[in-house]
Write a protein that holds these residues in place. Sequence first.
Motif, PDB file in Angstrom:
ATOM      1  N   LYS A 112     -14.572  -2.426   9.633  1.00 47.64           N
ATOM      2  CA  LYS A 112     -14.575  -1.241  10.270  1.00 47.64           C
ATOM      3  C   LYS A 112     -14.646  -0.353   9.313  1.00 47.64           C
ATOM      4  CE  LYS A 112     -17.287  -3.078  13.558  1.00 47.64           C
ATOM      5  NZ  LYS A 112     -18.117  -3.115  13.329  1.00 47.64           N
ATOM      6  N   ASP A 113     -13.405   0.219   9.090  1.00 48.13           N
ATOM      7  CA  ASP A 113     -12.374   0.316   8.349  1.00 48.13           C
ATOM      8  C   ASP A 113     -11.984   0.201   7.190  1.00 48.13           C
ATOM      9  OD1 ASP A 113     -13.425   2.253  10.301  1.00 48.13           O
ATOM     10  OD2 ASP A 113     -11.825   2.373  11.267  1.00 48.13           O
ATOM     11  N   ILE A 114     -11.748   1.172   5.861  1.00 48.08           N
ATOM     12  CA  ILE A 114     -11.120   0.767   4.582  1.00 48.08           C
ATOM     13  C   ILE A 114     -10.212   2.170   4.177  1.00 48.08           C
ATOM     14  CG2 ILE A 114     -11.433   1.175   1.824  1.00 48.08           C
ATOM     15  CD1 ILE A 114     -14.238  -0.340   3.256  1.00 48.08           C
ATOM     16  N   LEU A 115      -9.061   2.249   4.926  1.00 49.86           N
ATOM     17  CA  LEU A 115      -8.003   3.435   4.408  1.00 49.86           C
ATOM     18  C   LEU A 115      -7.331   3.455   2.479  1.00 49.86           C
ATOM     19  CD1 LEU A 115      -7.956   1.992   7.517  1.00 49.86           C
ATOM     20  CD2 LEU A 115      -5.492   2.982   7.638  1.00 49.86           C
ATOM     21  N   VAL A 116      -7.960   4.164   2.078  1.00 50.26           N
ATOM     22  CA  VAL A 116      -6.732   4.703   1.027  1.00 50.26           C
ATOM     23  C   VAL A 116      -5.898   5.476   0.970  1.00 50.26           C
ATOM     24  CG1 VAL A 116      -7.678   4.501  -1.422  1.00 50.26           C
ATOM     25  CG2 VAL A 116      -9.149   4.318   0.430  1.00 50.26           C
ATOM     26  N   ARG A 139       8.009  -3.559   2.990  1.00 50.03           N
ATOM     27  CA  ARG A 139       7.027  -4.216   1.779  1.00 50.03           C
ATOM     28  C   ARG A 139       6.300  -2.534   1.703  1.00 50.03           C
ATOM     29  NH1 ARG A 139       3.129  -9.001   2.461  1.00 50.03           N
ATOM     30  NH2 ARG A 139       2.812  -7.996   4.447  1.00 50.03           N
ATOM     31  N   ILE A 140       6.454  -2.721   0.316  1.00 51.46           N
ATOM     32  CA  ILE A 140       5.239  -1.743  -0.781  1.00 51.46           C
ATOM     33  C   ILE A 140       4.005  -2.699  -1.732  1.00 51.46           C
ATOM     34  CG2 ILE A 140       5.336  -0.389  -2.436  1.00 51.46           C
ATOM     35  CD1 ILE A 140       8.341  -0.251  -2.426  1.00 51.46           C
ATOM     36  N   LEU A 141       3.246  -1.953  -0.538  1.00 48.37           N
ATOM     37  CA  LEU A 141       1.827  -3.353  -0.961  1.00 48.37           C
ATOM     38  C   LEU A 141       0.810  -1.897  -1.489  1.00 48.37           C
ATOM     39  CD1 LEU A 141       1.159  -5.122   1.975  1.00 48.37           C
ATOM     40  CD2 LEU A 141       2.589  -5.658   0.175  1.00 48.37           C
ATOM     41  N   ALA A 142       0.264  -3.022  -3.021  1.00 49.46           N
ATOM     42  CA  ALA A 142      -0.546  -1.952  -3.687  1.00 49.46           C
ATOM     43  C   ALA A 142      -2.630  -1.966  -2.581  1.00 49.46           C
ATOM     44  CB  ALA A 142      -1.375  -2.807  -4.472  1.00 49.46           C
ATOM     45  N   GLY A 143      -2.094  -3.127  -1.582  1.00 44.89           N
ATOM     46  CA  GLY A 143      -3.792  -3.357  -0.892  1.00 44.89           C
ATOM     47  C   GLY A 143      -3.284  -4.262   0.207  1.00 44.89           C
ATOM     48  N   GLU A 144      -3.617  -4.447   1.246  1.00 47.87           N
ATOM     49  CA  GLU A 144      -3.819  -5.336   2.615  1.00 47.87           C
ATOM     50  C   GLU A 144      -5.147  -5.847   3.361  1.00 47.87           C
ATOM     51  OE1 GLU A 144       0.278  -6.012   5.265  1.00 47.87           O
ATOM     52  OE2 GLU A 144      -0.924  -4.043   5.957  1.00 47.87           O
ATOM     53  N   SER A 145      -5.176  -6.379   4.155  1.00 47.68           N
ATOM     54  CA  SER A 145      -6.026  -6.988   4.412  1.00 47.68           C
ATOM     55  C   SER A 145      -5.973  -7.591   5.766  1.00 47.68           C
ATOM     56  CB  SER A 145      -7.484  -8.036   4.323  1.00 47.68           C
ATOM     57  OG  SER A 145      -7.830  -8.501   4.610  1.00 47.68           O
ATOM     58  N   TRP A 146      -5.894  -6.727   7.009  1.00 50.64           N
ATOM     59  CA  TRP A 146      -6.778  -7.005   8.313  1.00 50.64           C
ATOM     60  C   TRP A 146      -7.728  -8.009   9.038  1.00 50.64           C
ATOM     61  CZ3 TRP A 146      -3.766  -2.290  10.478  1.00 50.64           C
ATOM     62  CH2 TRP A 146      -2.788  -2.063  10.416  1.00 50.64           C
ATOM     63  N   GLY A 147      -7.282  -9.075   9.869  1.00 43.47           N
ATOM     64  CA  GLY A 147      -8.465  -9.170  10.645  1.00 43.47           C
ATOM     65  C   GLY A 147      -9.364  -8.678  11.663  1.00 43.47           C
ATOM     66  N   GLN A 148      -8.772  -7.617  11.983  1.00 45.14           N
ATOM     67  CA  GLN A 148      -8.950  -6.420  13.103  1.00 45.14           C
ATOM     68  C   GLN A 148      -9.857  -5.064  12.197  1.00 45.14           C
ATOM     69  OE1 GLN A 148      -5.391  -7.060  12.546  1.00 45.14           O
ATOM     70  NE2 GLN A 148      -4.957  -8.691  13.931  1.00 45.14           N
ATOM     71  N   LEU A 153      -6.265  -0.293   0.672  1.00 45.77           N
ATOM     72  CA  LEU A 153      -6.330   0.008  -0.604  1.00 45.77           C
ATOM     73  C   LEU A 153      -5.253   1.462  -1.203  1.00 45.77           C
ATOM     74  CD1 LEU A 153      -9.783  -0.569  -0.811  1.00 45.77           C
ATOM     75  CD2 LEU A 153      -8.156  -2.622  -1.985  1.00 45.77           C
ATOM     76  N   SER A 154      -4.456   1.128  -2.082  1.00 45.14           N
ATOM     77  CA  SER A 154      -4.162   2.472  -2.922  1.00 45.14           C
ATOM     78  C   SER A 154      -5.028   2.351  -3.799  1.00 45.14           C
ATOM     79  CB  SER A 154      -2.638   1.700  -3.882  1.00 45.14           C
ATOM     80  OG  SER A 154      -1.954   2.575  -5.188  1.00 45.14           O
ATOM     81  N   TRP A 155      -5.698   4.063  -4.333  1.00 45.72           N
ATOM     82  CA  TRP A 155      -6.657   4.510  -5.152  1.00 45.72           C
ATOM     83  C   TRP A 155      -6.104   3.774  -6.604  1.00 45.72           C
ATOM     84  CZ3 TRP A 155     -10.842   4.516  -5.828  1.00 45.72           C
ATOM     85  CH2 TRP A 155     -11.606   5.704  -6.510  1.00 45.72           C
TER      86      TRP A 155
END
Length: 274
Positions: A112-116, A139-148, A153-155
Motif C-alpha cells: 500500500k505505502d512506500i515510505l521514503v 540498525r541503520i538501513l537503506a531499505g526494508e520490506s514489510w509484509g504488512q 527506502l532511502s532516497w
Amino acid sequence: MLTIAVTILLGGLAIGWIVSEDARTRRRRAQILKTPFPKAWRSILKKRLPYFKALPTDLQLQLKKHIQIFIHEKRFIGCNGFEIDDDVRVTIAAQACLLLLNRETDYYPKLKDILVYPNAFIVKQPQADANGVVWDHRRILAGESWGQGKVILSWTHTLVDAAEPYDGNNVVIHEFAHQLDQEGGQANGAPLLSSITDYPSWSKVLGEEFAALQHCAAHGLPSIFSYYGATNPAEFFAVISEVFFERPEIFYQQHPALYTELSHFYRLDPVSWH
C-alpha cells in the motif's frame, strides 16, 4: 436450514463482490493506460535510469504502462521532512516494475505505502540476551520490506543505485524482490512460482547455491553475490535478484543453473539486453 441458506447467500455475495472488484480494477487500470505517458516522466527515466535505454522497445513500453498503474495505486510518503514529487515516484516505480515485466501481475497486491527517507534510516528491533533481558537493537538501513503493506527506502541510496546499474547493488530491486517473496506469506526465498512442477528444481538449485554462498562467506572466498545473501534464504533471493538484473553476463557465466531458474521465474533474459 435457515442457517445453511444464510451461509450460502453470504458466500455467494462474497464471491460476487470479489468478482466485481476484480472487474472494477481491470476497468480502472484500462482507463489509466488510455492516458499518454507524461513527457516529464520520460525525461525522468532518461535522467535517472541509464538501463532504460538498454531495454528492448517492447519492454520499454511495458515498463511505462506498469509505472502508470503503480504510481496511481501506491501511496508515497515522505519521512523526516522529505518531499515526494514525480522524480521520486517515477524513479522508484521504474525500478520496482522492472521485476514485473513479462509476468502476470497484480502490482504487488499487498503493498500500500512506500515510505521514503532522505538518507539511511534507523530501525529499532527488540532483542533479548541470554538472561532474557529485552533491549532495542538499532540498525541503520537503506531499505526494508514489510509484509504488512510497506516498503521503506532511502532516497540517497535509491539514486546512487539507479545511476550505477551494472554493479549488482540495487536497494529497490532488493526490497521489491522481498515483496514478491512475501506474496505467498512470510519471505522465505520461495516466491510463488508459475507451476507446482517448478518447485523441485527451484529448491534444489537455490538450496545448493545458498549453501555455496554461505561457504564463501564463512571462508572469505570471492563471490559475485554479497555475503548478506548468506544470512537466510529470503535475503539470498533478494541479493541474487539484484545481480540477475545488473550483472547478468557474469551471473550466467558463473552460475548458469541459478541464472536459468531466475530467468524462468522473471520471464526475462537480461543477458540479451547488452
